[in-house]
Motif scaffolding. Sequence first.
Motif, PDB file in Angstrom:
ATOM      1  N   LEU A  16       0.831  -1.199   0.000  1.00 44.61           N
ATOM      2  CA  LEU A  16       0.000   0.000   0.000  1.00 44.61           C
ATOM      3  C   LEU A  16       0.870   1.256   0.000  1.00 44.61           C
ATOM      4  CD1 LEU A  16      -2.909   0.971   0.076  1.00 44.61           C
ATOM      5  CD2 LEU A  16      -2.775   0.949   2.561  1.00 44.61           C
ATOM      6  N   LYS A  17       1.961   1.220   0.749  1.00 49.83           N
ATOM      7  CA  LYS A  17       2.882   2.357   0.794  1.00 49.83           C
ATOM      8  C   LYS A  17       3.509   2.596  -0.574  1.00 49.83           C
ATOM      9  CE  LYS A  17       6.626   4.168   3.606  1.00 49.83           C
ATOM     10  NZ  LYS A  17       7.517   3.941   4.734  1.00 49.83           N
ATOM     11  N   LYS A  18       3.892   1.512  -1.266  1.00 50.66           N
ATOM     12  CA  LYS A  18       4.451   1.625  -2.606  1.00 50.66           C
ATOM     13  C   LYS A  18       3.423   2.207  -3.577  1.00 50.66           C
ATOM     14  CE  LYS A  18       6.491  -2.082  -4.156  1.00 50.66           C
ATOM     15  NZ  LYS A  18       6.971  -3.472  -4.350  1.00 50.66           N
ATOM     16  N   PHE A  19       2.165   1.767  -3.427  1.00 54.68           N
ATOM     17  CA  PHE A  19       1.092   2.271  -4.284  1.00 54.68           C
ATOM     18  C   PHE A  19       0.892   3.765  -4.072  1.00 54.68           C
ATOM     19  CE2 PHE A  19      -3.389   3.467  -4.644  1.00 54.68           C
ATOM     20  CZ  PHE A  19      -3.568   3.257  -5.996  1.00 54.68           C
ATOM     21  N   LYS A  20       0.854   4.194  -2.822  1.00 53.24           N
ATOM     22  CA  LYS A  20       0.651   5.606  -2.527  1.00 53.24           C
ATOM     23  C   LYS A  20       1.774   6.460  -3.102  1.00 53.24           C
ATOM     24  CE  LYS A  20      -2.044   5.164   1.705  1.00 53.24           C
ATOM     25  NZ  LYS A  20      -2.058   5.426   3.158  1.00 53.24           N
ATOM     26  N   ARG A  21       3.009   5.984  -2.984  1.00 51.78           N
ATOM     27  CA  ARG A  21       4.159   6.703  -3.516  1.00 51.78           C
ATOM     28  C   ARG A  21       4.056   6.821  -5.042  1.00 51.78           C
ATOM     29  NH1 ARG A  21       8.456   3.463  -2.214  1.00 51.78           N
ATOM     30  NH2 ARG A  21       7.887   3.713  -0.044  1.00 51.78           N
ATOM     31  N   LYS A  22       3.686   5.728  -5.686  1.00 54.32           N
ATOM     32  CA  LYS A  22       3.560   5.721  -7.137  1.00 54.32           C
ATOM     33  C   LYS A  22       2.419   6.643  -7.578  1.00 54.32           C
ATOM     34  CE  LYS A  22       4.240   2.235 -10.628  1.00 54.32           C
ATOM     35  NZ  LYS A  22       4.178   0.820 -10.946  1.00 54.32           N
ATOM     36  N   TYR A  23       1.330   6.659  -6.809  1.00 53.73           N
ATOM     37  CA  TYR A  23       0.176   7.495  -7.107  1.00 53.73           C
ATOM     38  C   TYR A  23       0.546   8.972  -7.003  1.00 53.73           C
ATOM     39  CZ  TYR A  23      -4.576   9.350  -6.792  1.00 53.73           C
ATOM     40  OH  TYR A  23      -5.723  10.062  -6.998  1.00 53.73           O
ATOM     41  N   GLU A  24       1.314   9.339  -5.989  1.00 53.35           N
ATOM     42  CA  GLU A  24       1.741  10.725  -5.820  1.00 53.35           C
ATOM     43  C   GLU A  24       2.635  11.176  -6.968  1.00 53.35           C
ATOM     44  OE1 GLU A  24       3.528  12.056  -2.204  1.00 53.35           O
ATOM     45  OE2 GLU A  24       1.862  11.307  -1.009  1.00 53.35           O
ATOM     46  N   LYS A  25       3.512  10.296  -7.431  1.00 52.87           N
ATOM     47  CA  LYS A  25       4.443  10.655  -8.500  1.00 52.87           C
ATOM     48  C   LYS A  25       3.723  10.921  -9.821  1.00 52.87           C
ATOM     49  CE  LYS A  25       8.696   8.564  -6.862  1.00 52.87           C
ATOM     50  NZ  LYS A  25       9.751   7.594  -7.150  1.00 52.87           N
ATOM     51  N   THR A  26       2.574  10.298 -10.031  1.00 59.33           N
ATOM     52  CA  THR A  26       1.844  10.517 -11.277  1.00 59.33           C
ATOM     53  C   THR A  26       1.225  11.902 -11.324  1.00 59.33           C
ATOM     54  OG1 THR A  26      -0.172   9.548 -10.384  1.00 59.33           O
ATOM     55  CG2 THR A  26       1.307   8.090 -11.608  1.00 59.33           C
ATOM     56  N   GLY A  27       0.964  12.514 -10.170  1.00 55.97           N
ATOM     57  CA  GLY A  27       0.429  13.873 -10.131  1.00 55.97           C
ATOM     58  C   GLY A  27      -1.060  13.956 -10.394  1.00 55.97           C
ATOM     59  N   VAL A  28      -1.780  12.865 -10.228  1.00 60.22           N
ATOM     60  CA  VAL A  28      -3.210  12.845 -10.505  1.00 60.22           C
ATOM     61  C   VAL A  28      -3.960  13.785  -9.564  1.00 60.22           C
ATOM     62  CG1 VAL A  28      -5.277  11.393 -10.489  1.00 60.22           C
ATOM     63  CG2 VAL A  28      -3.151  10.516 -11.414  1.00 60.22           C
ATOM     64  N   LEU A  29      -3.666  13.719  -8.292  1.00 56.50           N
ATOM     65  CA  LEU A  29      -4.364  14.536  -7.305  1.00 56.50           C
ATOM     66  C   LEU A  29      -4.046  16.018  -7.499  1.00 56.50           C
ATOM     67  CD1 LEU A  29      -6.314  14.011  -5.019  1.00 56.50           C
ATOM     68  CD2 LEU A  29      -4.398  13.951  -3.459  1.00 56.50           C
ATOM     69  N   LYS A  30      -2.804  16.329  -7.803  1.00 57.09           N
ATOM     70  CA  LYS A  30      -2.404  17.718  -8.032  1.00 57.09           C
ATOM     71  C   LYS A  30      -3.137  18.289  -9.246  1.00 57.09           C
ATOM     72  CE  LYS A  30       1.869  19.545  -7.256  1.00 57.09           C
ATOM     73  NZ  LYS A  30       3.314  19.676  -7.439  1.00 57.09           N
ATOM     74  N   GLU A  31      -3.234  17.493 -10.303  1.00 59.77           N
ATOM     75  CA  GLU A  31      -3.934  17.911 -11.513  1.00 59.77           C
ATOM     76  C   GLU A  31      -5.422  18.105 -11.243  1.00 59.77           C
ATOM     77  OE1 GLU A  31      -4.310  18.979 -15.526  1.00 59.77           O
ATOM     78  OE2 GLU A  31      -2.520  18.693 -14.307  1.00 59.77           O
ATOM     79  N   LEU A  32      -6.009  17.235 -10.441  1.00 59.88           N
ATOM     80  CA  LEU A  32      -7.424  17.347 -10.089  1.00 59.88           C
ATOM     81  C   LEU A  32      -7.697  18.640  -9.333  1.00 59.88           C
ATOM     82  CD1 LEU A  32     -10.185  15.818 -10.021  1.00 59.88           C
ATOM     83  CD2 LEU A  32      -9.506  15.045  -7.758  1.00 59.88           C
ATOM     84  N   ARG A  33      -6.846  18.963  -8.383  1.00 59.77           N
ATOM     85  CA  ARG A  33      -7.020  20.205  -7.622  1.00 59.77           C
ATOM     86  C   ARG A  33      -6.841  21.430  -8.518  1.00 59.77           C
ATOM     87  NH1 ARG A  33      -3.841  17.919  -2.649  1.00 59.77           N
ATOM     88  NH2 ARG A  33      -5.554  17.044  -1.481  1.00 59.77           N
ATOM     89  N   ARG A  34      -5.910  21.335  -9.460  1.00 59.43           N
ATOM     90  CA  ARG A  34      -5.670  22.465 -10.366  1.00 59.43           C
ATOM     91  C   ARG A  34      -6.877  22.701 -11.272  1.00 59.43           C
ATOM     92  NH1 ARG A  34      -4.043  23.641 -15.398  1.00 59.43           N
ATOM     93  NH2 ARG A  34      -3.973  21.472 -16.036  1.00 59.43           N
TER      94      ARG A  34
END
Length: 63
Positions: A16-34
Amino acid sequence: MIIMPVKEGENIEKALKKFKRKYEKTGVLKELRRRQYFTKPSVVNRANRLHAIYVESLNRDDE
């Protein structure tokens, strides 16, 4: 889509920790907020210009 291969007997917390790290690197959440609100191009350009001035002043102070 993010694919996380989990090895046999691997700890679920570690996976799960590896998944979260990989998810952050993709920038999906940052793009959604933008994309939640629209900013005019002139405002974006002004912010970029002010940031460039700030960075340049930091570089000049170091020298």
